[in-house]
Design a protein around this motif. Sequence first.
Motif, mmCIF file in Angstrom:
data_model
loop_
_atom_site.group_PDB
_atom_site.id
_atom_site.type_symbol
_atom_site.label_atom_id
_atom_site.label_comp_id
_atom_site.label_asym_id
_atom_site.label_seq_id
_atom_site.Cartn_x
_atom_site.Cartn_y
_atom_site.Cartn_z
ATOM 1 N N SER A 124 0.828 -1.202 0.000
ATOM 2 C CA SER A 124 0.000 0.000 0.000
ATOM 3 C C SER A 124 0.862 1.251 0.000
ATOM 4 C CB SER A 124 -0.921 -0.007 1.224
ATOM 5 O OG SER A 124 -1.711 1.155 1.262
ATOM 6 N N ARG A 125 1.888 1.271 0.829
ATOM 7 C CA ARG A 125 2.766 2.432 0.925
ATOM 8 C C ARG A 125 3.476 2.710 -0.390
ATOM 9 N NH1 ARG A 125 5.618 0.669 4.803
ATOM 10 N NH2 ARG A 125 7.457 0.020 3.596
ATOM 11 N N ASP A 126 3.825 1.648 -1.102
ATOM 12 C CA ASP A 126 4.521 1.795 -2.383
ATOM 13 C C ASP A 126 3.574 2.073 -3.548
ATOM 14 O OD1 ASP A 126 6.890 1.350 -1.048
ATOM 15 O OD2 ASP A 126 7.019 -0.765 -1.598
ATOM 16 N N GLY A 127 2.286 2.143 -3.261
ATOM 17 C CA GLY A 127 1.308 2.449 -4.307
ATOM 18 C C GLY A 127 0.911 1.270 -5.165
ATOM 19 N N HIS A 128 1.199 0.040 -4.705
ATOM 20 C CA HIS A 128 0.920 -1.148 -5.514
ATOM 21 C C HIS A 128 -0.417 -1.808 -5.179
ATOM 22 C CE1 HIS A 128 4.907 -0.617 -6.901
ATOM 23 N NE2 HIS A 128 5.528 -1.213 -5.902
#
Length: 234
Positions: A203-207
């Motif tokens: 989630s943090r990496d935008g995936h």
Amino acid sequence: MSQSVLLHSLEHKDLRVIPERGAAWGDDVMFSLTFPQEFRQVQAHYPIVFRATGDAAGYEALALFGFESGENLFLGPQGWDAHYVPLNIERRPFLIGRHGDELNIHIDVKHPRVSVTEGQELFLPYGGTSPYLERIHSVLLTLHQGLLAMPAFVGALVEHALLESFVADIELSDGSQHRLTGFYTINEERLQALPGAALERLSRDGHLEPIYMALASLSNFRDLIARRERRHAA
């Protein structure tokens, strides 16, 4: 045969591009490249699948339009039958090029969309680019940036073993059978089994959002089969 050249305001001042959609202009394709930042728009209409590339990238994401080569079930008498056309389709016959650190626009002058008598003008009569070419510039830049982000997304899928090959057997109402092979999708069970720390990092990496968009897109297989049924019955 394609012939890509650097777009030049003087050399190509009379060129136009036909914007209509149809097989005559090269839209009769089974799939097209897409990328995570586009998944939200794509998943509203098309299944998103993955294909192994055999190079360092590993996999590419595709918006699926049909079940066999040359079949686009979204093409009809009125053109493209969906509210969203993937950017990799919209950008044709243009390509993005690079000269050192500078990005520039190339055009395939042999593409069936290119004309000198009809279509959208590229340059204004008294200089400057047309609104249509400005839109293409934006499309190419977004596509370029999206494809640059793709390896990180694929790397995350591979790291967590989330990609799996699948075979789709389609039987039409007339009894004819078709098999779709060579593609991959995201394994939802493996995704749900990931520990919280892994999901947080995705989630943090935008995936995480594009992963769920890709999963949601698979419901469009029903519509794709229905379109094939209607096309086959016509």
